[in-house]
Design a protein around this motif. Structure first.
Motif, short mmCIF file in Angstrom:
data_model
loop_
_atom_site.label_atom_id
_atom_site.label_comp_id
_atom_site.label_asym_id
_atom_site.label_seq_id
_atom_site.Cartn_x
_atom_site.Cartn_y
_atom_site.Cartn_z
N VAL A 5 0.86 -1.18 0.00
CA VAL A 5 0.00 0.00 0.00
C VAL A 5 0.89 1.22 0.00
O VAL A 5 1.58 1.50 0.99
CB VAL A 5 -0.94 0.02 1.22
CG1 VAL A 5 -1.76 1.31 1.25
CG2 VAL A 5 -1.86 -1.19 1.20
N ALA A 8 0.55 5.03 2.52
CA ALA A 8 -0.14 4.31 3.59
C ALA A 8 -0.52 5.19 4.77
O ALA A 8 -1.27 4.76 5.64
CB ALA A 8 0.74 3.16 4.08
N ARG A 14 -4.36 5.03 4.51
CA ARG A 14 -4.38 4.61 5.92
C ARG A 14 -5.62 3.78 6.23
O ARG A 14 -5.56 2.78 6.96
CB ARG A 14 -4.32 5.84 6.83
CG ARG A 14 -4.32 5.52 8.32
CD ARG A 14 -3.10 4.69 8.70
NE ARG A 14 -3.15 4.24 10.08
CZ ARG A 14 -3.84 3.20 10.51
NH1 ARG A 14 -4.56 2.47 9.65
NH2 ARG A 14 -3.83 2.85 11.79
N VAL A 17 -5.24 0.24 4.72
CA VAL A 17 -4.43 -0.66 5.54
C VAL A 17 -5.31 -1.36 6.57
O VAL A 17 -5.24 -2.59 6.74
CB VAL A 17 -3.29 0.11 6.24
CG1 VAL A 17 -2.62 -0.77 7.29
CG2 VAL A 17 -2.25 0.58 5.21
N ASP A 18 -6.16 -0.60 7.25
CA ASP A 18 -7.07 -1.21 8.24
C ASP A 18 -8.00 -2.22 7.59
O ASP A 18 -8.27 -3.29 8.15
CB ASP A 18 -7.89 -0.13 8.94
CG ASP A 18 -7.06 0.68 9.93
OD1 ASP A 18 -5.98 0.22 10.33
OD2 ASP A 18 -7.51 1.78 10.31
N VAL A 27 0.11 -7.12 4.71
CA VAL A 27 0.23 -5.76 4.17
C VAL A 27 1.63 -5.23 4.40
O VAL A 27 2.18 -5.35 5.51
CB VAL A 27 -0.79 -4.81 4.83
CG1 VAL A 27 -0.62 -3.39 4.27
CG2 VAL A 27 -2.20 -5.31 4.62
N ALA A 29 3.35 -1.50 4.18
CA ALA A 29 2.92 -0.11 4.10
C ALA A 29 4.11 0.78 3.78
O ALA A 29 5.09 0.82 4.53
CB ALA A 29 2.28 0.33 5.41
N LEU A 39 0.23 2.60 12.61
CA LEU A 39 -0.24 1.47 11.83
C LEU A 39 -0.50 0.26 12.72
O LEU A 39 0.15 0.10 13.76
CB LEU A 39 0.80 1.13 10.76
CG LEU A 39 0.95 2.18 9.66
CD1 LEU A 39 2.27 2.00 8.93
CD2 LEU A 39 -0.22 2.12 8.69
N VAL A 43 1.64 -5.12 10.53
CA VAL A 43 1.86 -4.51 9.23
C VAL A 43 3.36 -4.31 9.02
O VAL A 43 4.06 -3.76 9.87
CB VAL A 43 1.13 -3.15 9.14
CG1 VAL A 43 1.53 -2.40 7.86
CG2 VAL A 43 -0.37 -3.35 9.19
N ARG A 172 -10.22 -2.31 -1.15
CA ARG A 172 -9.94 -3.62 -0.55
C ARG A 172 -10.58 -4.75 -1.37
O ARG A 172 -9.92 -5.75 -1.68
CB ARG A 172 -10.47 -3.65 0.89
CG ARG A 172 -10.23 -4.95 1.64
CD ARG A 172 -11.53 -5.72 1.82
NE ARG A 172 -12.54 -4.90 2.43
CZ ARG A 172 -13.84 -5.14 2.33
NH1 ARG A 172 -14.29 -6.16 1.63
NH2 ARG A 172 -14.73 -4.34 2.90
#
Length: 277
Positions: A5, A8, A14, A17-18, A27, A29, A39, A43, A172
């Motif tokens: 990502v 990120a 951001r 990522v979640d 993931v 980042a 984060l 990650v 996603r």
């Protein structure tokens, strides 16, 4: 399969990522500021930035799929690094204006410059094309708090603002479902709204009467150009004019992909009410 990502710590990255962590996806980042981003645990951090191409080879090593944040000035550098790393698939956060840009002077390309470079690079791709972000109206917060007034040009311009969370949720799904490969997904919120109507939703959310005032195009440029430059201010003004002449209409993409309605602006205003108080 680890997904890189980029951006990120950005507004969409951001949240994405979640989304991916919740889905149980590995993931990596890419960020210059991992501590500030807070984060989630687990990650993998890649220190770097799209605008610093020397940081990309390490970030891309062993990666098959990338979420690419928009940074047109460095897209050619990214393409070279991604090709060298053997990246196969890229999901690009582009923008609704890309189709319009494609018919204009290449010197004016922004989102389309990214899309064209990714296509020419030989990757499998999906382009996410959201319109105006609901979060853009956070720029009104200071004026609302100090004077209770919002001022924009072209009061009749109709936008279809979209929530950042909806963009991240769609990203996603698309990253994890390769059936979207080769698609250009124009995305919007569920309704067309003018700036005065958005102001009414904010007023209802904070329980305070607010006023809307329309600026002339020149007054808008005079206000904004000293802050962001005349070229950028004119680009924004042209966008308002286009939406006044050609009102935007909602796209069903978010609901179709997520199986639920896109977030309405009034709900976004309620969730962000404290920012405007």
């Amino acid at each position: 399969m680890t997904i890189l990502v980029t951006g990120a710590t950005g507004s969409v990255g951001r949240l994405l990522v979640d989304e991916l962590v919740t889905a149980g996806v590995p993931v990596r980042a890419l960020t210059n500021h991992p501590a500030r981003a807070a984060l989630p645990g687990g990650v993998e951090i890649a220190h770097g930035y799209l605008g610093k191409p020397a940081t990309l080879p390490a970030a891309l090593a062993g990666v098959d799929t990338v979420y690419l944040a928009p940074l047109p000035a460095y897209v050619e550098d990214f393409v070279r690094c991604a090709q060298d790393a053997g990246v196969r698939r890229i999901v690009v956060l582009s923008g609704e204006p890309a189709e319009y840009e494609a018919h204009g002077d290449p010197s004016t390309w922004h989102y389309y410059r990214i899309e064209r470079a990714i296509e020419a690079g030989g990757f499998e791709w999906t382009f996410l094309r959201p319109g105006q972000f609901m979060n853009n109206t956070l720029d009104w917060a200071e004026s609302i708090k100090t004077s209770g007034v919002v001022r924009t040009p072209y009061a009749g311009a109709v936008q279809t603002p979209i929530d950042l969370g909806d963009i991240a949720a769609v990203a996603r799904v698309v990253l994890l479902d390769e059936t979207f490969t080769g698609q250009k997904l124009t995305m919007s919120g569920p309704e067309g709204l003018t700036a005065p109507e958005q102001v009414e939703h904010i007023a209802a959310a904070i329980g305070r009467e607010l006023k809307y005032e329309e600026l002339t195009p020149q007054a808008y440029l005079d206000r904004l150009a000293p802050l962001i430059g005349l070229e950028t201010a004119q680009w924004l003004l042209d966008g308002f004019r286009m939406m006044a002449e050609h009102p935007m209409t909602p796209e069903p993409t978010v609901a179709q992909i997520l199986g639920r309605p896109a977030l309405p602006y009034r709900e976004w205003a309620r969730a962000n009410a404290n920012t405007f108080r």
